[in-house]
Motif scaffolding. Sequence first.
Motif, mmCIF file in Angstrom:
data_model
loop_
_atom_site.group_PDB
_atom_site.id
_atom_site.type_symbol
_atom_site.label_atom_id
_atom_site.label_comp_id
_atom_site.label_asym_id
_atom_site.label_seq_id
_atom_site.Cartn_x
_atom_site.Cartn_y
_atom_site.Cartn_z
ATOM 1 N N ARG A 132 0.831 -1.200 0.000
ATOM 2 C CA ARG A 132 0.000 0.000 0.000
ATOM 3 C C ARG A 132 0.873 1.261 0.000
ATOM 4 N NH1 ARG A 132 -5.343 -1.100 1.246
ATOM 5 N NH2 ARG A 132 -5.739 -3.222 2.024
ATOM 6 N N GLU A 133 1.927 1.239 0.810
ATOM 7 C CA GLU A 133 2.825 2.395 0.850
ATOM 8 C C GLU A 133 3.518 2.572 -0.502
ATOM 9 O OE1 GLU A 133 6.917 3.888 3.099
ATOM 10 O OE2 GLU A 133 5.896 2.068 3.772
ATOM 11 N N TRP A 134 3.935 1.469 -1.107
ATOM 12 C CA TRP A 134 4.614 1.544 -2.404
ATOM 13 C C TRP A 134 3.675 2.101 -3.474
ATOM 14 C CZ3 TRP A 134 4.130 -0.124 -7.364
ATOM 15 C CH2 TRP A 134 5.263 -0.091 -8.173
ATOM 16 N N GLU A 135 2.434 1.652 -3.477
ATOM 17 C CA GLU A 135 1.477 2.125 -4.478
ATOM 18 C C GLU A 135 1.161 3.602 -4.282
ATOM 19 O OE1 GLU A 135 -1.848 -0.468 -4.144
ATOM 20 O OE2 GLU A 135 -0.970 -2.022 -5.416
ATOM 21 N N THR A 136 1.114 4.071 -3.041
ATOM 22 C CA THR A 136 0.898 5.494 -2.780
ATOM 23 C C THR A 136 2.031 6.339 -3.348
ATOM 24 O OG1 THR A 136 -0.346 5.013 -0.753
ATOM 25 C CG2 THR A 136 0.560 7.228 -0.992
ATOM 26 N N LEU A 137 3.264 5.891 -3.073
ATOM 27 C CA LEU A 137 4.419 6.617 -3.587
ATOM 28 C C LEU A 137 4.511 6.528 -5.107
ATOM 29 C CD1 LEU A 137 7.173 5.684 -0.968
ATOM 30 C CD2 LEU A 137 5.988 7.872 -1.237
ATOM 31 N N ASP A 138 4.130 5.377 -5.669
ATOM 32 C CA ASP A 138 4.186 5.223 -7.119
ATOM 33 C C ASP A 138 3.158 6.128 -7.794
ATOM 34 O OD1 ASP A 138 5.335 3.789 -9.424
ATOM 35 O OD2 ASP A 138 3.286 3.050 -9.688
ATOM 36 N N GLY A 139 2.000 6.307 -7.178
ATOM 37 C CA GLY A 139 1.014 7.238 -7.719
ATOM 38 C C GLY A 139 1.534 8.676 -7.717
ATOM 39 N N LEU A 140 2.224 9.035 -6.637
ATOM 40 C CA LEU A 140 2.827 10.366 -6.582
ATOM 41 C C LEU A 140 3.916 10.508 -7.648
ATOM 42 C CD1 LEU A 140 3.099 10.797 -2.711
ATOM 43 C CD2 LEU A 140 1.525 11.997 -4.239
ATOM 44 N N ARG A 141 4.675 9.431 -7.874
ATOM 45 C CA ARG A 141 5.716 9.471 -8.904
ATOM 46 C C ARG A 141 5.111 9.701 -10.285
ATOM 47 N NH1 ARG A 141 6.865 6.368 -12.796
ATOM 48 N NH2 ARG A 141 5.427 4.747 -12.040
ATOM 49 N N GLN A 142 4.034 8.993 -10.577
ATOM 50 C CA GLN A 142 3.397 9.149 -11.876
ATOM 51 C C GLN A 142 2.887 10.574 -12.076
ATOM 52 O OE1 GLN A 142 0.401 6.160 -12.449
ATOM 53 N NE2 GLN A 142 1.794 4.455 -11.998
ATOM 54 N N ARG A 143 2.285 11.135 -11.037
ATOM 55 C CA ARG A 143 1.798 12.508 -11.141
ATOM 56 C C ARG A 143 2.958 13.485 -11.316
ATOM 57 N NH1 ARG A 143 -1.774 13.844 -6.107
ATOM 58 N NH2 ARG A 143 -1.891 15.841 -7.230
ATOM 59 N N TRP A 144 4.047 13.263 -10.592
ATOM 60 C CA TRP A 144 5.233 14.112 -10.715
ATOM 61 C C TRP A 144 5.757 14.083 -12.152
ATOM 62 C CZ3 TRP A 144 9.321 14.389 -6.242
ATOM 63 C CH2 TRP A 144 10.256 15.380 -6.521
ATOM 64 N N GLU A 145 5.851 12.887 -12.707
ATOM 65 C CA GLU A 145 6.352 12.758 -14.086
ATOM 66 C C GLU A 145 5.407 13.417 -15.082
ATOM 67 O OE1 GLU A 145 6.833 8.587 -14.606
ATOM 68 O OE2 GLU A 145 8.802 8.511 -13.608
#
Length: 428
Positions: A132-145
């Motif tokens: 869950r923590e990884w998916e939260t951070l990955d969502g933020l990464r996608q938005r950042w990109e």
Amino acid sequence: KREEACRYRVDFMWLLEDEPVPDHTTFARFRTGRCAAAVEDLFYQYVRLLEKQGETDHKAVFIDGTKLESRAGRYTFCWRKSVEKQLEKVKAEVFRLTGLKKLGGLQRRLACQAKDITFVYGTGKRKDDAQREWETLDGLRQRWEDYARSLEIMGRTRNSYSKTDHDATFMRMKEDHMRNGQLKPAYNVQIGVNSEYITGIDVFSNRTDYGTLPGFLKTMERKQHKRYEKIVADAGYESMENYLYLEKHGLESYIKPQNHEAKRTAKFKRQIGRVENMAYDTEQDCYICAQGRKLSLYRESEKDGIVTSHYRCESCTDCLCREQCCKAQNGLPKELKIRKQFEQHRAVSEANVTTEEGNYLRLCRSIQAEGTFALLKTDFGFRRFLTSGKTNVRTELFFLALGFNLKKRWMKQENDRLQTHLSRLETA
């Protein structure tokens, strides 16, 4: 329509010379970038041929611009301010969760964490806290990109773009068929006209005209192998950068200053706070206001090689004209910011456009350049691009300009007006 014309119109059948009729997809493929370099070269070949025939010259070029709507969706906008605001929120959230400030650091951390996580998906599967923590951070990464990609598309000069046509910028159009004042995705089309022919045409993503002039003139010079002597344009092209470019290349400026018309009005002359309505003392290097007080030079600043002189009034205390002259709050004295180099170039251009020749050239510009856009939009019915992307849009424009020049050449021949360069004015 072209396919139908090839099947049923005699003139199109004659042009085909008994060859098979191309279908509409063949026409579409032909005009969507596949012949971009060829049609541009063909256009400028014809422009050079017109000069060899004495139809055009390189004495003066009349420049004008207009905004033509892109075929992109009208609600596919992406705004710089919104992107920057959301990007800052994403960065703040990533820093709160991980302490990282760089996108690269976040990407490396996610890659390392993914190796130690057993990912589960679907009904009956329960995700653990690490996933869950990884998916939260990955969502933020996608938005950042995504936000970083949007800023890259806009570059430094644009504040918006269309999601379905990245080269189109949202602009305010003169033709508001939606009648709501809404910004629409469009391109800034620039043309150079000489002797009623289009001798240069290009498309830009700039919302204003003044940033397009140097690049446009360079392109015409490179393609035509020659420079024009006089550059005739309206007030929308006035800027320090344009003046410096024209001076550097030895070109005569016939750009109408932005205050050219306003200076003649009584309202302008009543604005005593404007520098144009103040006397200047060359010996003391100061301006004198309506009350006889001096505004002396107190500092100079420089940006991009352009020096700005700052003048400040000795005192505005108890001045009877303070409300009309000074907008400064808290009792601060009147200040003026003067770019002397710009004012010198403006004065030269003002002198050029007010001569008998300058008035004549400006009148010819309104007839030839603005008249060309009127013909393209009204007679040719070209008010919106049919393709997306700057490459395809330029191809459309070169086809359009080439057709315009061929028609103009034929019309001048029919009316016995060959080798006429400037417009003839009727006298009463």
